[in-house]
Scaffold this motif. Structure first.
Motif, PDB file in Angstrom:
ATOM      1  N   THR A  20      38.784  21.231 -16.836  1.00 21.38           N
ATOM      2  CA  THR A  20      37.397  20.898 -16.442  1.00 21.38           C
ATOM      3  C   THR A  20      36.832  21.683 -15.233  1.00 21.38           C
ATOM      4  O   THR A  20      37.624  21.839 -14.290  1.00 21.38           O
ATOM      5  N   LEU A  21      36.019  22.400 -15.389  1.00 24.83           N
ATOM      6  CA  LEU A  21      34.951  23.103 -14.399  1.00 24.83           C
ATOM      7  C   LEU A  21      33.941  22.573 -13.932  1.00 24.83           C
ATOM      8  O   LEU A  21      33.005  21.760 -14.703  1.00 24.83           O
ATOM      9  N   LYS A  22      33.843  22.523 -12.546  1.00 22.28           N
ATOM     10  CA  LYS A  22      32.852  21.612 -11.994  1.00 22.28           C
ATOM     11  C   LYS A  22      31.449  22.559 -11.381  1.00 22.28           C
ATOM     12  O   LYS A  22      32.135  23.669 -10.975  1.00 22.28           O
ATOM     13  N   CYS A  23      30.392  22.398 -11.236  1.00 20.34           N
ATOM     14  CA  CYS A  23      29.197  23.106 -10.772  1.00 20.34           C
ATOM     15  C   CYS A  23      28.397  22.211  -9.855  1.00 20.34           C
ATOM     16  O   CYS A  23      27.919  21.135 -10.525  1.00 20.34           O
ATOM     17  N   TYR A  24      28.076  22.721  -8.691  1.00 21.65           N
ATOM     18  CA  TYR A  24      27.127  21.825  -7.849  1.00 21.65           C
ATOM     19  C   TYR A  24      25.895  22.736  -7.676  1.00 21.65           C
ATOM     20  O   TYR A  24      25.977  23.824  -6.939  1.00 21.65           O
ATOM     21  N   PRO A  25      24.616  22.424  -8.104  1.00 19.70           N
ATOM     22  CA  PRO A  25      23.665  23.148  -7.951  1.00 19.70           C
ATOM     23  C   PRO A  25      23.003  23.238  -6.556  1.00 19.70           C
ATOM     24  O   PRO A  25      23.485  22.423  -5.652  1.00 19.70           O
ATOM     25  N   ILE A  26      22.314  24.191  -6.211  1.00 18.30           N
ATOM     26  CA  ILE A  26      21.423  24.267  -4.982  1.00 18.30           C
ATOM     27  C   ILE A  26      20.622  22.951  -4.970  1.00 18.30           C
ATOM     28  O   ILE A  26      20.112  22.638  -5.824  1.00 18.30           O
ATOM     29  N   PRO A  27      20.611  22.368  -3.637  1.00 16.64           N
ATOM     30  CA  PRO A  27      19.881  21.241  -3.575  1.00 16.64           C
ATOM     31  C   PRO A  27      18.347  21.110  -4.101  1.00 16.64           C
ATOM     32  O   PRO A  27      17.843  22.434  -4.001  1.00 16.64           O
ATOM     33  N   ARG A  28      17.921  20.277  -4.567  1.00 17.34           N
ATOM     34  CA  ARG A  28      16.793  20.022  -5.452  1.00 17.34           C
ATOM     35  C   ARG A  28      16.501  20.706  -6.641  1.00 17.34           C
ATOM     36  O   ARG A  28      15.723  20.541  -7.305  1.00 17.34           O
ATOM     37  N   HIS A  29      17.700  21.743  -7.109  1.00 17.26           N
ATOM     38  CA  HIS A  29      17.562  22.222  -8.363  1.00 17.26           C
ATOM     39  C   HIS A  29      17.938  21.063  -9.188  1.00 17.26           C
ATOM     40  O   HIS A  29      19.163  20.320  -9.219  1.00 17.26           O
ATOM     41  N   SER A  48      22.753  24.530 -21.448  1.00 16.55           N
ATOM     42  CA  SER A  48      21.972  24.239 -20.189  1.00 16.55           C
ATOM     43  C   SER A  48      21.672  22.661 -20.198  1.00 16.55           C
ATOM     44  O   SER A  48      21.497  22.021 -21.451  1.00 16.55           O
ATOM     45  N   PHE A  49      21.486  22.098 -18.878  1.00 15.92           N
ATOM     46  CA  PHE A  49      21.034  20.853 -18.939  1.00 15.92           C
ATOM     47  C   PHE A  49      19.747  20.480 -18.066  1.00 15.92           C
ATOM     48  O   PHE A  49      19.845  21.426 -17.049  1.00 15.92           O
ATOM     49  N   TYR A  50      18.855  19.568 -18.358  1.00 12.23           N
ATOM     50  CA  TYR A  50      17.816  19.227 -17.278  1.00 12.23           C
ATOM     51  C   TYR A  50      17.664  17.737 -17.251  1.00 12.23           C
ATOM     52  O   TYR A  50      17.655  17.133 -18.230  1.00 12.23           O
ATOM     53  N   ALA A  66      29.964  19.761 -22.277  1.00  7.13           N
ATOM     54  CA  ALA A  66      29.482  19.579 -21.084  1.00  7.13           C
ATOM     55  C   ALA A  66      28.463  18.373 -20.697  1.00  7.13           C
ATOM     56  O   ALA A  66      27.959  17.964 -21.602  1.00  7.13           O
ATOM     57  N   GLN A  67      28.421  18.054 -19.491  1.00  5.91           N
ATOM     58  CA  GLN A  67      27.273  17.242 -19.066  1.00  5.91           C
ATOM     59  C   GLN A  67      26.770  17.089 -17.762  1.00  5.91           C
ATOM     60  O   GLN A  67      27.391  17.984 -16.775  1.00  5.91           O
ATOM     61  N   GLN A  68      25.864  16.549 -17.362  1.00  4.72           N
ATOM     62  CA  GLN A  68      24.872  16.699 -16.088  1.00  4.72           C
ATOM     63  C   GLN A  68      25.088  15.357 -15.410  1.00  4.72           C
ATOM     64  O   GLN A  68      24.557  14.223 -16.411  1.00  4.72           O
ATOM     65  N   PHE A  69      25.356  14.865 -14.484  1.00  2.27           N
ATOM     66  CA  PHE A  69      25.437  13.797 -13.658  1.00  2.27           C
ATOM     67  C   PHE A  69      23.982  13.378 -13.025  1.00  2.27           C
ATOM     68  O   PHE A  69      23.150  14.379 -12.859  1.00  2.27           O
ATOM     69  N   SER A  70      23.901  12.168 -12.456  1.00  2.00           N
ATOM     70  CA  SER A  70      22.743  11.925 -11.809  1.00  2.00           C
ATOM     71  C   SER A  70      22.426  12.605 -10.692  1.00  2.00           C
ATOM     72  O   SER A  70      21.253  12.682 -10.136  1.00  2.00           O
ATOM     73  N   ASP A  71      23.527  13.194  -9.884  1.00  2.00           N
ATOM     74  CA  ASP A  71      23.247  13.847  -8.626  1.00  2.00           C
ATOM     75  C   ASP A  71      23.167  15.391  -9.167  1.00  2.00           C
ATOM     76  O   ASP A  71      23.026  16.283  -8.199  1.00  2.00           O
ATOM     77  N   TYR A  72      23.003  15.688 -10.638  1.00  2.00           N
ATOM     78  CA  TYR A  72      22.598  16.934 -11.015  1.00  2.00           C
ATOM     79  C   TYR A  72      23.787  17.971 -10.837  1.00  2.00           C
ATOM     80  O   TYR A  72      23.683  19.289 -11.719  1.00  2.00           O
ATOM     81  N   HIS A  73      25.098  17.463 -10.538  1.00  2.00           N
ATOM     82  CA  HIS A  73      26.178  18.176 -10.719  1.00  2.00           C
ATOM     83  C   HIS A  73      26.414  18.269 -12.165  1.00  2.00           C
ATOM     84  O   HIS A  73      26.093  17.359 -12.889  1.00  2.00           O
ATOM     85  N   SER A  74      27.054  19.365 -12.477  1.00  2.00           N
ATOM     86  CA  SER A  74      27.632  19.402 -14.020  1.00  2.00           C
ATOM     87  C   SER A  74      28.954  19.844 -14.278  1.00  2.00           C
ATOM     88  O   SER A  74      29.633  20.400 -13.236  1.00  2.00           O
ATOM     89  N   GLU A  75      29.606  19.316 -15.419  1.00  3.90           N
ATOM     90  CA  GLU A  75      31.120  19.681 -15.716  1.00  3.90           C
ATOM     91  C   GLU A  75      31.001  20.109 -16.874  1.00  3.90           C
ATOM     92  O   GLU A  75      30.417  19.797 -18.016  1.00  3.90           O
TER      93      GLU A  75
END
Lengths: 113, 114
Positions: A20-29, A48-50, A66-75
């Motif tokens: 499982t790889l995690k990604c935390y986007p730039i704030p507000r992205h 990609s996710f929006y 993959a999925q994107q969570f409510s705080d916009y981070h993705s796994e």
């Protein structure tokens, strides 16, 4: 300025394991993209996710999800790993209003043995 | 579908000389064009982009690129190369009608020799 954060930076797994790889986007992205870059290859778009919904799908294998969570981070979840999955996995983020401007994270280097 | 070609696998220049890294593209609509640089064991870093406007785009670290619609090219240039510019450079394109799918070229390895 804050950048895209990816964790872990390095990961070693054996064949048939999961990762499982995690990604935390730039704030507000609000938009996140995943890319795979094999050794000596150019980056290939995976998915990609929006707003927690899949917005586009590229060459992502069925073994990956993959999925994107409510705080916009993705796994990015990878199962039944194969030797050929060894690559650098990049996450990028953007504002939905400026999807042409993606900012990339440092990448996670996955090695499958 | 959109595509990008970087015809040179490797470019070698002497420090202080001008450099050019070539890129041509193919899209069905209006192109969004980008250059990224990748240093060893590092992530892709954004250099510059062309969306609309002036054909000459200026970016980070003294790089610039010229959009040429008739030749469907977006070559990366720098007037005076530095040894620290040695890296892998990727050209990328996105199609107006396929926003999320960014296609990258195969990359060009730039080596600047002292």
């Amino acid at each position: 300025a804050a950048g895209v954060i990816q964790s872990p930076r390095h990961l070693i797994k054996e064949k048939r394991e999961t990762a499982t790889l995690k990604c935390y986007p730039i704030p507000r992205h609000d938009t996140v993209y995943w890319y795979q870059q094999g050794p000596g290859q150019d980056p290939q778009f995976l998915i990609s996710f929006y707003e927690k919904m899949q917005s586009d799908k590229g060459s992502i294998p069925d073994r990956f999800s993959a999925q994107q969570f409510s705080d916009y981070h993705s796994e990015l979840n990878m199962s039944s790993l194969e030797l050929g999955d060894s690559a650098l996995y990049f996450c990028a983020s953007s504002l939905s209003s400026r999807t042409y401007e993606q900012y990339f994270g440092p990448g996670t280097r996955l090695t499958v043995t | 579908a959109q595509s990008v070609a970087q015809p040179e696998d490797q470019v070698n220049v002497a420090e202080g000389n001008p450099l050019t890294v070539k890129c041509t593209y193919s899209v069905s609509g209006n192109p969004y064009l980008f250059w990224y640089v990748q240093y060893p064991n590092r992530g892709l870093q954004f250099l510059l982009k062309y969306i609309t406007g002036d054909n000459l785009v200026k970016g980070s670290y003294g790089f610039e690129a010229e959009f040429n619609k008739s030749q469907t090219s977006f070559h990366l240039k720098k007037p005076s190369a530095l040894v620290s510019d040695s890296a892998l450079y990727f050209c990328a394109v996105r199609d107006l009608y396929n926003n999320n799918d960014m296609r990258f070229g195969a990359g060009t390895r730039l080596t600047v020799k002292p």
